[in-house]
Design a protein around this motif. Structure first.
Motif, PDB file in Angstrom:
ATOM      1  N   TYR A   1       0.867  -1.181   0.000  1.00 40.94           N
ATOM      2  CA  TYR A   1       0.000   0.000   0.000  1.00 40.94           C
ATOM      3  C   TYR A   1       0.902   1.228   0.000  1.00 40.94           C
ATOM      4  CZ  TYR A   1      -3.323   3.503   1.763  1.00 40.94           C
ATOM      5  OH  TYR A   1      -4.091   4.627   1.929  1.00 40.94           O
ATOM      6  N   ASP A   2       0.555   2.222  -0.826  1.00 41.76           N
ATOM      7  CA  ASP A   2       1.327   3.462  -0.899  1.00 41.76           C
ATOM      8  C   ASP A   2       0.937   4.351   0.274  1.00 41.76           C
ATOM      9  OD1 ASP A   2       2.583   5.835  -1.442  1.00 41.76           O
ATOM     10  OD2 ASP A   2       1.986   5.917  -3.549  1.00 41.76           O
ATOM     11  N   SER A   3       1.780   4.366   1.296  1.00 43.50           N
ATOM     12  CA  SER A   3       1.477   5.121   2.506  1.00 43.50           C
ATOM     13  C   SER A   3       2.087   6.522   2.509  1.00 43.50           C
ATOM     14  CB  SER A   3       1.991   4.355   3.735  1.00 43.50           C
ATOM     15  OG  SER A   3       3.406   4.191   3.662  1.00 43.50           O
TER      16      SER A   3
ATOM     17  N   SER B   1       2.063   8.882  -0.527  1.00 41.37           N
ATOM     18  CA  SER B   1       1.432   9.880  -1.384  1.00 41.37           C
ATOM     19  C   SER B   1       0.090  10.344  -0.819  1.00 41.37           C
ATOM     20  CB  SER B   1       1.223   9.315  -2.790  1.00 41.37           C
ATOM     21  OG  SER B   1       0.578  10.264  -3.606  1.00 41.37           O
TER      22      SER B   1
ATOM     23  N   LEU C   1      -2.840  10.832  -4.300  1.00 42.30           N
ATOM     24  CA  LEU C   1      -3.500   9.741  -5.016  1.00 42.30           C
ATOM     25  C   LEU C   1      -4.838   9.402  -4.370  1.00 42.30           C
ATOM     26  CD1 LEU C   1      -0.545   7.233  -5.575  1.00 42.30           C
ATOM     27  CD2 LEU C   1      -1.568   8.761  -7.275  1.00 42.30           C
TER      28      LEU C   1
ATOM     29  N   GLU D   1      -7.607   6.826  -2.945  1.00 41.68           N
ATOM     30  CA  GLU D   1      -7.350   5.640  -2.142  1.00 41.68           C
ATOM     31  C   GLU D   1      -7.197   4.390  -2.996  1.00 41.68           C
ATOM     32  OE1 GLU D   1      -6.654   3.961   1.676  1.00 41.68           O
ATOM     33  OE2 GLU D   1      -6.694   6.001   0.890  1.00 41.68           O
TER      34      GLU D   1
ATOM     35  N   SER E   1      -5.991   4.031  -5.861  1.00 42.39           N
ATOM     36  CA  SER E   1      -4.727   4.002  -6.600  1.00 42.39           C
ATOM     37  C   SER E   1      -3.539   3.693  -5.696  1.00 42.39           C
ATOM     38  CB  SER E   1      -4.493   5.340  -7.307  1.00 42.39           C
ATOM     39  OG  SER E   1      -5.506   5.601  -8.248  1.00 42.39           O
ATOM     40  N   LYS E   2      -3.759   3.694  -4.403  1.00 42.21           N
ATOM     41  CA  LYS E   2      -2.664   3.418  -3.477  1.00 42.21           C
ATOM     42  C   LYS E   2      -2.408   1.922  -3.306  1.00 42.21           C
ATOM     43  CE  LYS E   2      -3.227   7.685  -0.800  1.00 42.21           C
ATOM     44  NZ  LYS E   2      -3.424   8.276   0.550  1.00 42.21           N
TER      45      LYS E   2
ATOM     46  N   LYS F   1      -6.076  -0.366   6.478  1.00 40.99           N
ATOM     47  CA  LYS F   1      -6.395   0.165   5.154  1.00 40.99           C
ATOM     48  C   LYS F   1      -7.154  -0.866   4.313  1.00 40.99           C
ATOM     49  CE  LYS F   1      -4.706   4.262   5.553  1.00 40.99           C
ATOM     50  NZ  LYS F   1      -5.602   5.445   5.455  1.00 40.99           N
TER      51      LYS F   1
END
Length: 259
Positions: free
Chosen positions: A91-93, A95, A98, A100, A102-103, A144
């Motif tokens: 998970y992209d924590s 950015s 973006l 949600e 797209s994370k 998440k």
């Protein structure tokens, strides 16, 4: 994510390996080590050709994603599992710009989406795992993942959150106490099939493996194609998984030797 895992992921990327051998080619030429120069050059060329060919990646992935078994398919989902476990991916924590959705990378998206589908078909509760292994240590993956499942219509009461684990082994260990003598459908990337089953066997878990996130089509008929980025990704996935299987086997045997 541990430094060792980060390093292994970096090292198994084909372009990094090619760059390393090209560096060795440069050094051996400067030092006039002709034999090593020829060997390193040959390795760099072969590695560049093979890792960029989708068919070679298909060959590497086939034993991992398909093997000889015909039962590992979403079409054979246990009609009445006691639990559904969607293993964590990433998970992209970092950015904030973006949305949600797209994370979540492809592996996370497919696992969580399949968990919703399986839940709708079986009505079994979903377990999401994963602790604070992300770039931002304050963010827990399982939380998440739960938020995403709720956004897709899953009732909060049907989701069990376990904020532990940073890889397949530690996540499955974290849920072991919840599922004694229970049937559990585990959702993960197809290439993890052998390792998930080996871990489940060592933990005495009764599982049905639901594979997603395939990187090969399962066809073994030889073909040639232009080099592409997907081949590099598939090559890296295969090499990393084989190393992970070896690491688990060695650590398991070491533990048995000490016990």
């Amino acid at each position: 994510m541990s430094l060792l895992k980060t390093f292994v992921i970096w090292l198994t990327e084909p372009l990094h390996l090619i760059a390393i051998f090209l560096g060795l080619v440069f050094v051996s030429k400067k030092l006039r080590w002709s034999k090593l120069y020829d060997k390193f050059s040959l390795i760099a060329i072969i590695l560049a050709i093979l890792s960029s060919q989708p068919y070679f990646s298909d060959l590497l992935l086939y034993p991992l994603e398909y093997g000889t078994e015909q039962t590992d398919s979403p079409l054979t989902i246990n009609s009445s599992p006691d639990y559904i476990l969607a293993l964590a991916c990433n998970y992209d924590s970092e950015s904030d710009r973006l949305p949600e959705v797209s994370k979540f990378p492809e592996c996370s998206m497919q696992r969580l989406t399949q968990a919703v589908i399986t839940h709708m078909e079986t009505n079994a509760p979903i377990i999401v795992t994963g602790g604070n292994f992300l770039s931002d240590p304050e963010i827990v993956y399982a939380h998440k993942a739960k938020q995403f499942l709720v956004s897709l219509g899953v009732e909060e009461t049907s989701i069990i959150t376990i904020s532990k684990g940073y890889d397949t082994l530690t996540e499955m260990r974290a849920v072991k106490h919840l599922v004694p003598n229970k049937d559990i459908s585990i959702i993960s990337s197809a290439s993890h099939r052998l390792r998930v089953k080996a871990i489940a066997n060592s933990l005495d878990l009764t599982i049905n493996f639901i594979p997603v996130d395939y990187l090969s089509g399962g066809e073994l008929t030889p073909y040639l194609s232009w080099p592409n980025a997907n081949a590099f990704l598939a090559f890296q996935r295969a090499i990393y998984e084989y190393l992970a299987i070896v690491k688990y086997a060695v650590s398991k045997n070491h533990s048995l030797a000490l016990s």
